[in-house]
Write a protein that holds these residues in place. Sequence first.
Motif, PDB file in Angstrom:
ATOM      1  N   UNK A  57      -5.602   5.164  10.086  1.00  0.00           N
ATOM      2  CA  UNK A  57      -4.748   4.046  10.946  1.00  0.00           C
ATOM      3  C   UNK A  57      -5.465   3.159  11.627  1.00  0.00           C
ATOM      4  N   UNK A  58      -6.363   2.487  10.837  1.00  0.00           N
ATOM      5  CA  UNK A  58      -7.328   1.652  11.590  1.00  0.00           C
ATOM      6  C   UNK A  58      -6.581   0.320  11.615  1.00  0.00           C
ATOM      7  N   UNK A  59      -6.412  -0.751  12.727  1.00  0.00           N
ATOM      8  CA  UNK A  59      -5.663  -1.714  12.949  1.00  0.00           C
ATOM      9  C   UNK A  59      -6.230  -2.727  12.424  1.00  0.00           C
ATOM     10  N   UNK A  60      -6.376  -2.786  11.139  1.00  0.00           N
ATOM     11  CA  UNK A  60      -6.854  -4.088  10.366  1.00  0.00           C
ATOM     12  C   UNK A  60      -6.189  -4.181   9.044  1.00  0.00           C
ATOM     13  N   UNK A  61      -5.835  -5.421   8.705  1.00  0.00           N
ATOM     14  CA  UNK A  61      -5.165  -5.809   7.628  1.00  0.00           C
ATOM     15  C   UNK A  61      -6.025  -6.187   6.416  1.00  0.00           C
ATOM     16  N   UNK A  62      -6.201  -5.356   5.152  1.00  0.00           N
ATOM     17  CA  UNK A  62      -7.161  -5.495   4.200  1.00  0.00           C
ATOM     18  C   UNK A  62      -6.615  -6.797   3.242  1.00  0.00           C
ATOM     19  N   UNK A  63      -7.359  -7.821   2.957  1.00  0.00           N
ATOM     20  CA  UNK A  63      -6.821  -8.888   2.079  1.00  0.00           C
ATOM     21  C   UNK A  63      -7.733  -8.901   0.954  1.00  0.00           C
ATOM     22  N   UNK A  64      -6.986  -8.708  -0.190  1.00  0.00           N
ATOM     23  CA  UNK A  64      -7.681  -8.779  -1.507  1.00  0.00           C
ATOM     24  C   UNK A  64      -7.554 -10.129  -2.074  1.00  0.00           C
ATOM     25  N   UNK A  65      -8.731 -10.812  -2.392  1.00  0.00           N
ATOM     26  CA  UNK A  65      -9.040 -12.091  -2.832  1.00  0.00           C
ATOM     27  C   UNK A  65      -9.278 -12.145  -4.618  1.00  0.00           C
ATOM     28  N   UNK A  66      -8.706 -12.976  -5.216  1.00  0.00           N
ATOM     29  CA  UNK A  66      -8.869 -12.830  -6.581  1.00  0.00           C
ATOM     30  C   UNK A  66     -10.301 -13.013  -6.978  1.00  0.00           C
ATOM     31  N   UNK A  67     -10.620 -12.524  -8.266  1.00  0.00           N
ATOM     32  CA  UNK A  67     -12.166 -12.457  -8.932  1.00  0.00           C
ATOM     33  C   UNK A  67     -12.574 -14.082  -9.172  1.00  0.00           C
ATOM     34  N   UNK A  68     -13.713 -14.286  -8.786  1.00  0.00           N
ATOM     35  CA  UNK A  68     -14.195 -15.806  -9.071  1.00  0.00           C
ATOM     36  C   UNK A  68     -14.970 -15.807 -10.211  1.00  0.00           C
ATOM     37  N   UNK A  69     -15.087 -16.306 -11.247  1.00  0.00           N
ATOM     38  CA  UNK A  69     -15.699 -16.399 -12.535  1.00  0.00           C
ATOM     39  C   UNK A  69     -16.503 -17.333 -12.622  1.00  0.00           C
ATOM     40  N   UNK A  70     -17.489 -17.477 -13.211  1.00  0.00           N
ATOM     41  CA  UNK A  70     -18.321 -18.621 -13.613  1.00  0.00           C
ATOM     42  C   UNK A  70     -17.532 -19.231 -14.804  1.00  0.00           C
ATOM     43  N   UNK A  71     -17.851 -20.473 -15.456  1.00  0.00           N
ATOM     44  CA  UNK A  71     -17.092 -21.147 -16.274  1.00  0.00           C
ATOM     45  C   UNK A  71     -17.222 -20.398 -17.783  1.00  0.00           C
ATOM     46  N   UNK A  72     -18.350 -19.744 -17.825  1.00  0.00           N
ATOM     47  CA  UNK A  72     -18.274 -18.793 -19.170  1.00  0.00           C
ATOM     48  C   UNK A  72     -17.326 -17.683 -19.141  1.00  0.00           C
ATOM     49  N   UNK A  73     -16.827 -17.340 -17.916  1.00  0.00           N
ATOM     50  CA  UNK A  73     -15.993 -16.161 -17.764  1.00  0.00           C
ATOM     51  C   UNK A  73     -16.511 -15.069 -17.198  1.00  0.00           C
ATOM     52  N   UNK A  74     -17.896 -14.685 -17.036  1.00  0.00           N
ATOM     53  CA  UNK A  74     -18.529 -13.568 -16.336  1.00  0.00           C
ATOM     54  C   UNK A  74     -18.015 -13.765 -14.962  1.00  0.00           C
TER      55      UNK A  74
END
Length: 269
Positions: A165-182
Amino acid sequence: MKVIRNVADLGAAMDPAPGRAPSVGLVPTMGSLHAGHLSLMAAARAECDVVVVSLFVNPAQFGRGEDLEQYPRDEVGDIATAESAGVDLLFAPAADQVYPEGFDTWVDPGKIGAYLEGSARPGHFRGVATICTKLFLLVKPRRAYFGRKDAQQVAVVKQLVRDLELPVEIVACPTVRDPDGLAMSSRNAYLSPDDRQVALALPRALEAGLAAHRSGTDAVRAARDVLDAQPGLRVDYVAEADLDGPTLAAAVVVGSTRLIDNVVLDAEA
Ligand code: AMP
Protein backbone atom coordinates in the motif's frame (compact mmCIF):
# COMPACT_ATOMS: atom_id res chain seq x y z
CA MET A 1 19.46 20.70 -11.48
CA LYS A 2 20.62 19.65 -8.03
CA VAL A 3 22.84 16.59 -7.68
CA ILE A 4 22.45 14.89 -4.31
CA ARG A 5 24.60 12.03 -3.06
CA ASN A 6 23.52 11.58 0.57
CA VAL A 7 20.32 10.04 1.85
CA ALA A 8 20.01 12.71 4.57
CA ASP A 9 20.28 15.56 2.05
CA LEU A 10 17.73 13.84 -0.16
CA GLY A 11 15.26 13.59 2.72
CA ALA A 12 15.63 17.32 3.40
CA ALA A 13 15.28 18.19 -0.30
CA MET A 14 12.09 16.15 -0.66
CA ASP A 15 10.29 17.63 2.35
CA PRO A 16 7.69 19.94 0.82
CA ALA A 17 7.56 23.56 1.89
CA PRO A 18 4.72 24.05 4.41
CA GLY A 19 1.38 24.40 2.66
CA ARG A 20 2.65 23.24 -0.67
CA ALA A 21 2.98 19.63 -1.81
CA PRO A 22 4.24 19.60 -5.38
CA SER A 23 3.69 16.39 -7.33
CA VAL A 24 6.95 14.54 -7.59
CA GLY A 25 7.77 12.16 -10.45
CA LEU A 26 10.55 9.63 -9.92
CA VAL A 27 12.50 7.90 -12.69
CA PRO A 28 14.73 5.16 -11.23
CA THR A 29 17.71 4.29 -13.48
CA MET A 30 21.09 2.64 -13.41
CA GLY A 31 22.50 5.42 -15.58
CA SER A 32 24.29 5.28 -18.92
CA LEU A 33 21.24 7.19 -20.01
CA HIS A 34 19.74 6.68 -23.47
CA ALA A 35 16.55 7.59 -25.32
CA GLY A 36 14.58 4.94 -23.40
CA HIS A 37 15.39 6.67 -20.12
CA LEU A 38 14.71 10.06 -21.71
CA SER A 39 11.19 8.95 -22.65
CA LEU A 40 10.48 8.26 -18.98
CA MET A 41 11.88 11.65 -17.97
CA ALA A 42 9.74 13.35 -20.63
CA ALA A 43 6.62 11.60 -19.33
CA ALA A 44 7.48 12.65 -15.77
CA ARG A 45 8.24 16.22 -16.89
CA ALA A 46 4.85 16.42 -18.62
CA GLU A 47 2.90 15.14 -15.62
CA CYS A 48 4.72 16.27 -12.47
CA ASP A 49 5.90 19.50 -10.86
CA VAL A 50 9.24 18.10 -9.74
CA VAL A 51 11.22 15.42 -11.61
CA VAL A 52 13.70 13.29 -9.68
CA VAL A 53 16.00 10.80 -11.44
CA SER A 54 17.96 8.27 -9.46
CA LEU A 55 21.23 7.00 -10.84
CA PHE A 56 22.37 3.93 -8.98
CA VAL A 57 23.89 0.71 -10.27
CA ASN A 58 22.20 -1.40 -7.63
CA PRO A 59 24.56 -4.20 -6.57
CA ALA A 60 21.68 -6.08 -4.94
CA GLN A 61 20.02 -6.83 -8.27
CA PHE A 62 23.13 -8.38 -9.83
CA GLY A 63 23.88 -12.04 -9.22
CA ARG A 64 27.28 -13.56 -8.71
CA GLY A 65 29.15 -13.72 -12.03
CA GLU A 66 26.91 -11.06 -13.61
CA ASP A 67 28.12 -7.78 -15.09
CA LEU A 68 28.06 -5.48 -12.02
CA GLU A 69 31.72 -4.48 -12.45
CA GLN A 70 31.54 -3.99 -16.22
CA TYR A 71 28.12 -2.31 -16.24
CA PRO A 72 28.53 0.85 -18.37
CA ARG A 73 28.89 3.97 -16.24
CA ASP A 74 29.02 7.57 -17.48
CA GLU A 75 28.12 9.86 -14.61
CA VAL A 76 29.41 13.04 -16.25
CA GLY A 77 27.43 12.35 -19.43
CA ASP A 78 24.37 11.34 -17.39
CA ILE A 79 24.40 14.59 -15.38
CA ALA A 80 24.45 16.60 -18.64
CA THR A 81 21.72 14.42 -20.18
CA ALA A 82 19.45 14.69 -17.14
CA GLU A 83 20.02 18.43 -16.93
CA SER A 84 19.05 18.91 -20.57
CA ALA A 85 15.94 16.75 -20.05
CA GLY A 86 14.72 19.28 -17.47
CA VAL A 87 15.30 17.05 -14.45
CA ASP A 88 15.14 18.95 -11.16
CA LEU A 89 17.10 16.61 -8.96
CA LEU A 90 19.49 13.77 -9.64
CA PHE A 91 20.05 11.35 -6.79
CA ALA A 92 23.37 9.56 -7.32
CA PRO A 93 24.27 7.80 -4.08
CA ALA A 94 27.27 5.59 -3.38
CA ALA A 95 26.38 2.00 -2.48
CA ASP A 96 27.08 2.55 1.23
CA GLN A 97 24.49 5.32 1.32
CA VAL A 98 21.82 2.89 0.21
CA TYR A 99 23.14 -0.20 1.98
CA PRO A 100 25.01 1.10 5.04
CA GLU A 101 26.92 -1.20 7.34
CA GLY A 102 24.41 -3.51 9.02
CA PHE A 103 21.69 -3.22 6.37
CA ASP A 104 19.69 -6.43 6.65
CA THR A 105 16.08 -6.05 5.52
CA TRP A 106 14.82 -7.04 2.08
CA VAL A 107 11.62 -6.81 0.10
CA ASP A 108 11.15 -10.19 -1.53
CA PRO A 109 8.50 -10.53 -4.24
CA GLY A 110 6.56 -13.79 -4.45
CA LYS A 111 5.46 -15.70 -7.55
CA ILE A 112 5.59 -12.71 -9.89
CA GLY A 113 9.34 -12.46 -9.31
CA ALA A 114 10.09 -16.18 -9.32
CA TYR A 115 9.86 -17.13 -13.00
CA LEU A 116 11.37 -15.87 -16.29
CA GLU A 117 13.94 -13.24 -15.22
CA GLY A 118 13.47 -14.33 -11.61
CA SER A 119 14.52 -17.92 -12.27
CA ALA A 120 17.30 -16.92 -14.68
CA ARG A 121 18.61 -14.36 -12.17
CA PRO A 122 17.88 -15.57 -8.62
CA GLY A 123 17.61 -12.66 -6.19
CA HIS A 124 17.32 -10.10 -9.01
CA PHE A 125 13.79 -8.98 -8.17
CA ARG A 126 14.52 -8.96 -4.44
CA GLY A 127 17.20 -6.37 -5.23
CA VAL A 128 14.85 -4.45 -7.53
CA ALA A 129 11.95 -4.48 -5.05
CA THR A 130 14.18 -3.41 -2.17
CA ILE A 131 15.77 -0.46 -4.00
CA CYS A 132 12.41 0.67 -5.38
CA THR A 133 10.84 0.54 -1.92
CA LYS A 134 13.72 2.57 -0.48
CA LEU A 135 13.52 5.12 -3.29
CA PHE A 136 9.74 5.45 -2.91
CA LEU A 137 10.13 6.07 0.83
CA LEU A 138 12.97 8.56 0.39
CA VAL A 139 11.69 10.51 -2.60
CA LYS A 140 7.95 10.20 -1.80
CA PRO A 141 6.94 10.45 -5.47
CA ARG A 142 3.30 10.74 -6.50
CA ARG A 143 4.22 8.82 -9.66
CA ALA A 144 7.15 6.61 -10.60
CA TYR A 145 8.01 5.87 -14.22
CA PHE A 146 9.21 2.52 -15.52
CA GLY A 147 9.80 1.12 -19.01
CA ARG A 148 7.73 -1.69 -20.52
CA LYS A 149 11.08 -2.90 -21.88
CA ASP A 150 11.42 -4.56 -18.46
CA ALA A 151 7.84 -5.79 -18.31
CA GLN A 152 8.34 -8.22 -15.45
CA GLN A 153 9.95 -5.43 -13.42
CA VAL A 154 6.81 -3.32 -13.98
CA ALA A 155 4.67 -6.24 -12.79
CA VAL A 156 6.87 -6.80 -9.71
CA VAL A 157 6.85 -3.11 -8.78
CA LYS A 158 3.07 -2.81 -9.25
CA GLN A 159 2.59 -5.87 -7.03
CA LEU A 160 4.83 -4.46 -4.32
CA VAL A 161 3.03 -1.10 -4.39
CA ARG A 162 -0.31 -2.90 -4.09
CA ASP A 163 0.78 -5.29 -1.37
CA LEU A 164 2.56 -2.70 0.78
CA GLU A 165 0.00 0.00 0.00
CA LEU A 166 2.68 2.47 -0.98
CA PRO A 167 1.18 5.82 -1.99
CA VAL A 168 2.70 5.97 -5.48
CA GLU A 169 1.24 5.46 -8.94
CA ILE A 170 3.35 3.31 -11.23
CA VAL A 171 3.40 4.55 -14.82
CA ALA A 172 4.56 2.08 -17.48
CA CYS A 173 6.00 3.72 -20.63
CA PRO A 174 6.38 2.06 -24.05
CA THR A 175 9.65 0.47 -25.15
CA VAL A 176 11.88 2.79 -27.16
CA ARG A 177 13.72 1.07 -30.02
CA ASP A 178 16.61 1.98 -32.26
CA PRO A 179 15.69 2.36 -35.95
CA ASP A 180 16.86 -1.23 -36.58
CA GLY A 181 14.28 -2.50 -34.08
CA LEU A 182 16.56 -3.38 -31.16
CA ALA A 183 15.14 -2.19 -27.84
CA MET A 184 17.44 0.46 -26.39
CA SER A 185 19.43 -0.80 -23.43
CA SER A 186 22.60 0.29 -21.66
CA ARG A 187 23.83 -3.27 -22.24
CA ASN A 188 23.66 -2.82 -26.04
CA ALA A 189 27.05 -1.11 -25.62
CA TYR A 190 28.52 -4.59 -25.10
CA LEU A 191 27.48 -5.72 -28.61
CA SER A 192 30.00 -5.74 -31.47
CA PRO A 193 28.55 -4.78 -34.88
CA ASP A 194 28.33 -8.51 -35.72
CA ASP A 195 26.65 -9.30 -32.38
CA ARG A 196 24.16 -6.56 -33.05
CA GLN A 197 23.13 -8.11 -36.37
CA VAL A 198 22.56 -11.40 -34.54
CA ALA A 199 20.65 -9.64 -31.74
CA LEU A 200 18.16 -8.23 -34.24
CA ALA A 201 16.60 -11.69 -34.38
CA LEU A 202 15.12 -10.89 -30.94
CA PRO A 203 12.76 -8.06 -32.01
CA ARG A 204 12.10 -9.94 -35.26
CA ALA A 205 11.07 -13.02 -33.30
CA LEU A 206 8.75 -11.02 -31.06
CA GLU A 207 7.14 -9.37 -34.10
CA ALA A 208 6.64 -12.83 -35.63
CA GLY A 209 5.11 -13.98 -32.34
CA LEU A 210 2.77 -10.99 -32.27
CA ALA A 211 1.70 -11.62 -35.87
CA ALA A 212 1.02 -15.28 -35.03
CA HIS A 213 -0.99 -14.26 -31.98
CA ARG A 214 -3.07 -11.88 -34.07
CA SER A 215 -3.79 -14.59 -36.59
CA GLY A 216 -4.78 -17.03 -33.85
CA THR A 217 -1.68 -19.24 -33.95
CA ASP A 218 1.01 -20.00 -31.38
CA ALA A 219 3.02 -16.87 -30.56
CA VAL A 220 5.72 -18.71 -28.61
CA ARG A 221 6.26 -21.24 -31.40
CA ALA A 222 6.52 -18.52 -34.05
CA ALA A 223 9.02 -16.49 -32.03
CA ARG A 224 11.04 -19.58 -31.14
CA ASP A 225 11.27 -20.59 -34.82
CA VAL A 226 12.85 -17.25 -35.71
CA LEU A 227 15.33 -17.46 -32.82
CA ASP A 228 16.21 -21.11 -33.50
CA ALA A 229 16.99 -20.20 -37.13
CA GLN A 230 19.51 -17.55 -36.01
CA PRO A 231 23.10 -18.78 -35.63
CA GLY A 232 25.18 -17.25 -32.86
CA LEU A 233 22.33 -16.77 -30.42
CA ARG A 234 21.26 -18.86 -27.41
CA VAL A 235 17.65 -18.75 -26.27
CA ASP A 236 17.18 -18.44 -22.54
CA TYR A 237 13.37 -18.37 -22.65
CA VAL A 238 10.43 -17.42 -24.83
CA ALA A 239 7.15 -17.29 -22.94
CA GLU A 240 3.68 -15.87 -22.84
CA ALA A 241 2.96 -14.41 -19.43
CA ASP A 242 0.78 -11.89 -17.66
CA LEU A 243 3.35 -9.15 -17.06
CA ASP A 244 1.14 -6.17 -16.39
CA GLY A 245 -1.01 -7.53 -19.24
CA PRO A 246 -0.61 -10.35 -21.76
CA THR A 247 2.98 -10.31 -22.93
CA LEU A 248 5.30 -12.32 -25.13
CA ALA A 249 8.69 -12.10 -23.43
CA ALA A 250 12.07 -13.47 -24.42
CA ALA A 251 15.66 -13.51 -23.21
CA VAL A 252 18.61 -14.46 -25.39
CA VAL A 253 22.36 -14.49 -25.06
CA VAL A 254 24.52 -13.14 -27.89
CA GLY A 255 28.23 -13.63 -27.28
CA SER A 256 28.44 -12.84 -23.57
CA THR A 257 25.58 -10.33 -23.61
CA ARG A 258 22.17 -11.26 -22.25
CA LEU A 259 19.29 -9.31 -23.80
CA ILE A 260 15.61 -9.21 -22.88
CA ASP A 261 12.67 -7.83 -24.82
CA ASN A 262 8.91 -8.27 -25.02
CA VAL A 263 5.78 -7.24 -26.87
CA VAL A 264 2.27 -6.69 -25.58
CA LEU A 265 -0.03 -9.35 -27.02
CA ASP A 266 -2.91 -7.25 -28.22
CA ALA A 267 -5.60 -8.68 -30.44
CA GLU A 268 -5.55 -6.03 -33.15
CA ALA A 269 -4.21 -6.62 -36.62
P1 AMP B 1 17.90 0.72 -16.34
O1 AMP B 1 18.78 1.92 -16.23
O2 AMP B 1 18.25 -0.20 -17.46
O3 AMP B 1 17.70 0.03 -15.01
O4 AMP B 1 16.47 1.28 -16.73
C1 AMP B 1 15.84 2.30 -15.99
C2 AMP B 1 14.42 2.42 -16.46
O5 AMP B 1 14.42 2.73 -17.86
C3 AMP B 1 13.62 1.12 -16.30
O6 AMP B 1 12.30 1.43 -15.90
C4 AMP B 1 13.66 0.54 -17.68
O7 AMP B 1 12.57 -0.31 -17.96
C5 AMP B 1 13.59 1.80 -18.52
N1 AMP B 1 14.09 1.53 -19.86
C6 AMP B 1 15.27 0.94 -20.19
N2 AMP B 1 15.36 0.78 -21.52
C7 AMP B 1 14.20 1.27 -22.05
C8 AMP B 1 13.67 1.37 -23.36
N3 AMP B 1 14.35 0.94 -24.42
N4 AMP B 1 12.44 1.92 -23.53
C9 AMP B 1 11.74 2.35 -22.45
N5 AMP B 1 12.17 2.28 -21.18
C10 AMP B 1 13.39 1.74 -20.98
